[in-house]
Structure formats: C-alpha cells, structure tokens
Design a protein around this motif. Structure first.
Motif, mmCIF file in Angstrom:
data_model
loop_
_atom_site.group_PDB
_atom_site.id
_atom_site.type_symbol
_atom_site.label_atom_id
_atom_site.label_comp_id
_atom_site.label_asym_id
_atom_site.label_seq_id
_atom_site.Cartn_x
_atom_site.Cartn_y
_atom_site.Cartn_z
ATOM 1 N N TRP A 7 0.810 -1.214 0.000
ATOM 2 C CA TRP A 7 0.000 0.000 0.000
ATOM 3 C C TRP A 7 0.847 1.269 0.000
ATOM 4 O O TRP A 7 0.407 2.310 -0.528
ATOM 5 C CB TRP A 7 -0.920 -0.022 1.215
ATOM 6 C CG TRP A 7 -1.704 1.232 1.425
ATOM 7 C CD1 TRP A 7 -1.636 2.092 2.482
ATOM 8 C CD2 TRP A 7 -2.691 1.786 0.538
ATOM 9 N NE1 TRP A 7 -2.502 3.132 2.334
ATOM 10 C CE2 TRP A 7 -3.170 2.972 1.140
ATOM 11 C CE3 TRP A 7 -3.205 1.406 -0.688
ATOM 12 C CZ2 TRP A 7 -4.141 3.756 0.548
ATOM 13 C CZ3 TRP A 7 -4.171 2.196 -1.290
ATOM 14 C CH2 TRP A 7 -4.631 3.353 -0.667
ATOM 15 N N ALA A 8 2.033 1.228 0.548
ATOM 16 C CA ALA A 8 2.853 2.431 0.700
ATOM 17 C C ALA A 8 3.052 3.195 -0.606
ATOM 18 O O ALA A 8 2.850 4.422 -0.641
ATOM 19 C CB ALA A 8 4.196 2.057 1.330
ATOM 20 N N PRO A 9 3.433 2.554 -1.736
ATOM 21 C CA PRO A 9 3.627 3.343 -2.967
ATOM 22 C C PRO A 9 2.323 3.814 -3.606
ATOM 23 O O PRO A 9 2.352 4.686 -4.480
ATOM 24 C CB PRO A 9 4.358 2.354 -3.890
ATOM 25 C CG PRO A 9 3.979 1.005 -3.395
ATOM 26 C CD PRO A 9 3.819 1.147 -1.915
ATOM 27 N N ARG A 10 1.191 3.279 -3.194
ATOM 28 C CA ARG A 10 -0.093 3.654 -3.791
ATOM 29 C C ARG A 10 -0.839 4.702 -2.967
ATOM 30 O O ARG A 10 -1.812 5.279 -3.447
ATOM 31 C CB ARG A 10 -0.994 2.408 -3.929
ATOM 32 C CG ARG A 10 -0.459 1.325 -4.835
ATOM 33 C CD ARG A 10 -1.413 0.125 -4.844
ATOM 34 N NE ARG A 10 -1.058 -0.856 -5.846
ATOM 35 C CZ ARG A 10 -0.245 -1.882 -5.644
ATOM 36 N NH1 ARG A 10 0.325 -2.035 -4.443
ATOM 37 N NH2 ARG A 10 0.028 -2.741 -6.602
ATOM 38 N N ARG A 11 -0.394 4.941 -1.768
ATOM 39 C CA ARG A 11 -1.152 5.778 -0.844
ATOM 40 C C ARG A 11 -1.297 7.209 -1.341
ATOM 41 O O ARG A 11 -2.407 7.771 -1.348
ATOM 42 C CB ARG A 11 -0.486 5.754 0.528
ATOM 43 C CG ARG A 11 -1.209 6.586 1.564
ATOM 44 C CD ARG A 11 -0.562 6.467 2.931
ATOM 45 N NE ARG A 11 -1.222 7.307 3.909
ATOM 46 C CZ ARG A 11 -0.897 7.352 5.184
ATOM 47 N NH1 ARG A 11 0.103 6.606 5.634
ATOM 48 N NH2 ARG A 11 -1.543 8.154 6.013
ATOM 49 N N GLY A 12 -0.204 7.831 -1.758
ATOM 50 C CA GLY A 12 -0.262 9.222 -2.193
ATOM 51 C C GLY A 12 -1.166 9.409 -3.397
ATOM 52 O O GLY A 12 -1.983 10.344 -3.447
ATOM 53 N N GLU A 13 -1.043 8.527 -4.385
ATOM 54 C CA GLU A 13 -1.886 8.620 -5.586
ATOM 55 C C GLU A 13 -3.353 8.433 -5.234
ATOM 56 O O GLU A 13 -4.228 9.132 -5.770
ATOM 57 C CB GLU A 13 -1.438 7.562 -6.596
ATOM 58 C CG GLU A 13 -2.300 7.515 -7.853
ATOM 59 C CD GLU A 13 -1.947 6.337 -8.734
ATOM 60 O OE1 GLU A 13 -2.638 6.147 -9.756
ATOM 61 O OE2 GLU A 13 -1.005 5.590 -8.395
ATOM 62 N N TYR A 14 -3.635 7.501 -4.328
ATOM 63 C CA TYR A 14 -5.028 7.243 -3.972
ATOM 64 C C TYR A 14 -5.640 8.452 -3.261
ATOM 65 O O TYR A 14 -6.790 8.828 -3.545
ATOM 66 C CB TYR A 14 -5.116 6.007 -3.074
ATOM 67 C CG TYR A 14 -6.514 5.728 -2.594
ATOM 68 C CD1 TYR A 14 -7.447 5.123 -3.431
ATOM 69 C CD2 TYR A 14 -6.922 6.088 -1.311
ATOM 70 C CE1 TYR A 14 -8.739 4.885 -3.002
ATOM 71 C CE2 TYR A 14 -8.212 5.850 -0.871
ATOM 72 C CZ TYR A 14 -9.109 5.240 -1.726
ATOM 73 O OH TYR A 14 -10.391 5.008 -1.293
ATOM 74 N N CYS A 15 -4.915 9.054 -2.347
ATOM 75 C CA CYS A 15 -5.439 10.212 -1.628
ATOM 76 C C CYS A 15 -5.740 11.368 -2.572
ATOM 77 O O CYS A 15 -6.747 12.085 -2.400
ATOM 78 C CB CYS A 15 -4.460 10.645 -0.543
ATOM 79 S SG CYS A 15 -4.303 9.480 0.831
#
Length: 624
Positions: free
Chosen positions: A132-140
C-alpha cells in the motif's frame, strides 16, 4: 412465574440435537486449525480445552475452562446448570456455546482458517502495508482524502458543523404549528413530515400525453436490430471457445431470439415455435454465446451509447444512481435460491443498479436471505461504463454505517432515504453542554460522542481498506459483510463504524435542512418503485439449469412465463403466433433480419440472462 430466557429457549432446542452434533464436531475441531484475531483469546482457549477433552474422552468441563466468551443471552443457562450441580447439562451448554461462538467468529472474520478462501484472515484480503505504501499518495489525490489523520479529522469536523448550522437554522425557524416543515414539537422531539405532492399543471399533463402518443410503435426485434446498427453490441457475444471469427447473420438472429426469449419470460421452447429456429439451436446459442461476461460487455456498450444521447440528458446527467433488490420464485435444485415462507416457497434475489438516466449498469444474483447492503458497492465500484457516477442512493435496506464510511473513503457519496429518522443516532464532537450552547435546537438530537482518537489511530488502515476496494484487490461485498459482523473488539471495524456514523450524521443534517435535497431524492424512489413493478409485472417461475464451461460449474436461471401477469404491447409483440397471418414485416425470424425503426430510448439488456459461478462441490448436487 419464572422469567423466560433472553433467547426464547433457542439453546434448549439446540441441546436436544447435542448427540447429533457430537457425531462430527470433534472431527471438525481436530482437523481444522482455527485461529483467532483480537478479542478472541478466551474463545480460542475454550476451543483448545474442548479439543483436549475430546482427545482424552473427558465428560466434565474443567474448572479452569473459560466462560467469559459466552454471550449474555446464553449465560443464564450455564449459571443455572453450575448452581444446581448438573455437570452433564453444563457440559452440553458450554460446548454448544463454544460451537456457536466459533461459527459466529468465522462469519465475522474474528476467527479465521489459514489457507481458506472464504474464511481467511480478513486482513489478507487487503493490501499489505508494504504493497500500500507506494499507492497511498496517488489514492489520496484521486479520492480527495488527506493522508494524515489530523487533517482528516479537521475536514470531518468542518463538514459536520456546516451541516449542523444549516439544521439549527431550519429548526429555529420552524414552530411546533408548522405542520409542513421539519420541526421540534412541544416535547422537543423531532418531527419529519412527509413531502407534499408536486403540483403538476393540467397543461403539462396534456403535453405529456400528446408526446407519448407521438412515439412510434415498434417491434422489439426491430428495435434491437436498429440498436445493433448503431452500437454493434452483438459483436460482444463471442463464442466461449475463444474463437474471434466474425458473427454471421444467422448467429446474430439466434442471439437476438435468445435475448428476447429470456428478457420477456417467453422461454426458448415458445420462442422456437414463434420464430422457426429449432430449440436445440437456441439452447446451443445461449450456452456458448449468452454468458455473464458477454452480457456485461454488451450492456456496457449500450449504456455508453445511451449516455451520449441528447435525450438522455433530460432525465439526468449520469452522475447519480440507485440500487434495489427484487425477489423471484424459483423451482428445482439451486445453490442461490432459498425457501422463504413470506414469499410462499423458494425464491432468489437480483440486486440492480440504475443510473439517473434510467440505464441499468449492473445486475447481480444474490442469496435472498443475505442483506442487500453487502452488495451495494460491488457494481458501483465495478462500473465499467462512461457514466461519471459520484452519488448513490438506496432505501433503508442498503444503508448501513459501514457503507456510509466506505462510500466516503472511496471518494463517493451515499445519499439514501432512511425510514424512522427520529430513531437514528446522530453524533457530536464535544460534550452535550457545549453542543447545546452552540446549537440550542439541534444539539439535543445528537445522542452519541464521536470517537476521534479511535479514528486517528486507524486512519492509515482505513485508507488501506478503501484503496483495496477501489483498486479491486478485495471484493466489496466480502469486506462489508465481514466488518459489519465483526465484534466490538475489532479495532478497525469499530473505527470504520465511527467514521460511518459521522458521515450519516452529515447526510441526515443536510437532508433535514434542505427541502430541495429531499425532493431531489424523490425520483430515486420512482426508479426503485419501477424496478419492483417490473418484477411483479413480468414475474415468472425460474428454474435453474447447470452447465460446465472452462472447468467452472455455472447455474443459469431460465424463467417460465406467467401469462396472466404479462401485459402490454411490448410483451405481446415479443410473442407472435406462427398460426396467424404474416405481419407487415413477416415472421419474427424475418423481423430479426429486417428492422427499420429508429430507437429513441434504448431498453435494458442487462437482465436478459445472468450466470452465477457456483461452488463446484455444492453444484454437483444439482447435476451438470
């Protein structure tokens, strides 16, 4: 007179089947490795004690055996048996409580089985923290949610107080005598009056009837042919063998015949008599061309075309949708149908998603005893059409605090019409005294304190859960079902419910303070009522058939017509008689190759037929 047990004697009834349960429960406990999550320490200790008793052949429950896991509704049975010194009765009741709590834990996810698909650890359905760490910023950025808990809490408080200020103004401006407005009565109780009917001028009604009379009468076959000429939706029905050859005219004719037969409850046998194509050919076409994936693809093409039409914009912009369930009678062996006394026999349920343009973009067959709220997010998140849906409405059956939370966390809005609004618990972010000072009228309605600390601790995991649903890592119905049934000791489930209570409070405050918002949801009720009416009008008796494609056992429901409940020109035209004189466009077989009417309003094709992938083991009971 002795006080009746809290569960009305249910455990006593189960005790009469204790001998039967003992035939298999020791083997199940010995063969399966049950593991528990947070809050299940005593239950798992009890399971270990029971397994040891089974291994040694013990008859008396050890004094150190835990009983804190026993629900309050069953505690009286154990207390009475222990007080009277009935060791046998205590053993029976204690063991039954272990089995029942183990079952409930498996359903909620508090207890899991490593290696299982259905009863795995709920955390295994989600992205791991490393994934989840590399996807968190894009998702937010995608859903407009802050990545940090402090910002999220501040944003939630701002929305809450903005909605409460509007509700305070509404209640302050209404007196107890204003019968047509949301108000507080003399006892400070909330009163929500029904919406008054809109006054439609007589000229508008006359114009509506005139325009309806101008619509041309068209045959269903001709409409579908014209629709295919515009959208080429028949190209979506490919052979299950994987061949990508161009579809012949005869095959297209057969596919249209199958779609008409199934969508109008005519059935393949009567369609064969009507169009002259043999039953075997139609059955083969349905088996190899009309499948769940081809129907979904074809329906997506039609909905996208419908969205581009100028006339569709009159009904709505495609930004809102609604969903509801329908139940149909079914006979024969089926893994989806259930016997329900209220419906007079075995039934199955379909859960349908409809846009504000009246296009059906999702249909799912579900077990009728399952809660509809678990399936609201499935087709909403799985929407493959061009509809820019940002808001979804349901009735009370589809609205839970879990759904309120998840809709918000994926960047969408859930705006249902709830019944019994005066019984819904609203939350506040401060003490009752401070809230009452700030909102003298609306403050007393807020009956619970919002747990900000719990949300702050779990905010990263809440985003990870929502991202797993948004990106398709987990099935929404599975997650909603597991976390809805989770115990209070499940911290993540508790945080999700806290966030859902906040979102529900914001929604209801806006709903009660804005009459225009109330009326905007009224067309949603019309769409839901239309779906229910169509289910009653075309109600037939569904019977399941079984097939095996690509190693998967599938259950397909064929619907037998109920002639006395079918009416209207569309249904009559879909059932021509071969014995009568030829029509202007010939028989139905000829109509399937010569259509000339234009299509002003594409019809729904999504519910023509639906395959349900069933459990291959359970499906063997129904044949193949």
């Amino acid at each position: 007179m002795p006080k009746p047990p809290l569960n009305h004697g249910r455990l006593s009834e189960l005790e009469s089947s204790y001998t039967y349960l003992r035939q298999f429960t020791p083997n199940v406990l010995a063969a399966i490795d049950f593991q528990g999550g947070p809050g299940t320490a005593e239950l798992m200790k009890a399971v270990a004690v029971l397994k040891e008793m089974n291994r040694l052949g013990g008859h008396k429950v050890p004094a150190e055996a835990p009983s804190g896991f026993v629900p309050a509704k069953y505690a009286d049975y154990l207390a009475k048996a222990r007080k009277s010194g009935e060791d046998t009765a205590y053993r029976h009741f204690w063991e039954l409580c272990v089995i029942l709590c183990l079952r409930d834990g498996l359903r909620s996810g508090d207890v899991f089985v490593p290696g299982s698909r259905r009863y795995a650890d709920p955390a295994s359905y989600l992205y791991t923290p490393e994934q989840w760490a590399p996807r968190r910023g894009e998702y937010c950025r995608l859903v407009g949610k802050p990545p940090h808990a402090a910002e999220a809490l501040e944003q939630g408080k701002e929305e809450l107080h903005a909605a409460l200020e509007e509700l305070e103004q509404t209640l302050a401006g209404a007196t107890p005598d204003d019968t047509g407005r949301v108000r507080l009565d003399e006892d400070e109780h909330l009163v929500v009056p029904p919406l008054s009917a809109e006054d439609v001028p007589a000229e508008a009604k006359a114009l509506k009837e005139e325009l309806a009379g101008m619509l041309p009468f068209a045959r269903i076959a001709s409409l579908l042919i014209e629709l295919d000429a515009r959208t080429h939706f028949l190209d979506c029905f490919t052979h299950a063998g994987g061949r990508k050859l161009s579809t012949s005219v005869e095959t297209k004719r057969n596919i249209l015949a199958v779609l008409i037969a199934m969508s109008t409850n005519l059935g393949l046998a009567r369609m064969s008599e009507a169009c002259g194509v043999s039953y075997d050919v139609l059955a083969w076409t349905m088996e190899w061309y009309v499948r769940e994936e081809t129907l979904r693809e074809a329906n997506t093409v039609i909905v996208d075309h419908h969205y581009q039409l100028g006339l569709a914009k009159v009904f709505g912009g495609g930004t809102m949708s609604s969903s509801d369930g329908q139940r149909f009678p079914v006979r024969g062996k089926t893994v989806t149908g259930r016997t329900m006394v209220i419906h007079g026999g075995q039934v199955l349920s379909t859960y349908t998603h409809v846009s504000d343009q009246w296009s059906t973009y999702g249909t799912k067959i579900i077990v009728p005893t399952a809660r509809e709220a678990h399936f609201v997010l499935d087709d909403f998140l799985g929407n493959a059409t061009d509809l820019p849906i940002a808001e979804h409405a349901t009735d009370s059956h589809g609205a839970t605090i879990i759904n309120f939370a998840l809709f918000d966390l994926v960047g969408k809005a859930l705006t249902p019409r709830l019944r019994d609004l005066t019984r819904v618990t609203l939350v506040r972010d401060d003490t009752p005294t401070e809230i009452a000072k700030r909102y003298p009228h609306a403050g007393p309605l807020l009956g619970a304190r919002w747990n900000e600390d719990l949300i702050a601790d779990c905010w990263p995991d809440l985003l990870r859960m929502a991202g797993s649903l948004k990106y398709g890592q987990a099935t929404a119905s599975l997650i909603v079902g597991k976390w809805s049934a989770a115990s209070r000791q499940n911290t993540l489930a508790a945080a999700l419910k806290e966030w859902g209570m906040l979102r529900r409070t914001v929604h209801l405050a806006k709903y009660l303070s804005d009459p225009a918002f109330m009326r905007r949801l009224r067309p949603v009720e019309g769409r839901l009522a239309m779906r229910r009416f169509q289910g009653l009008r075309a109600q037939g008796l569904a019977r399941p058939s079984w097939t095996r494609i690509d190693g998967l056992v599938k259950e397909r429901f064929l619907v037998r017509p109920c002639v006395r409940r079918m009416s209207g020109p569309a249904v009559v035209e879909a059932r021509p008689s071969c014995r009568g004189p030829a029509s202007a466009s010939g028989s139905l077989s000829a109509a399937l190759t010569r259509g000339c009417f234009t299509l002003d309003r594409p019809g729904g094709l999504a519910v023509a037929a639906v395959d349900v992938v069933a459990d291959p083991v359970a499906s063997r009971r129904g044949g193949s």
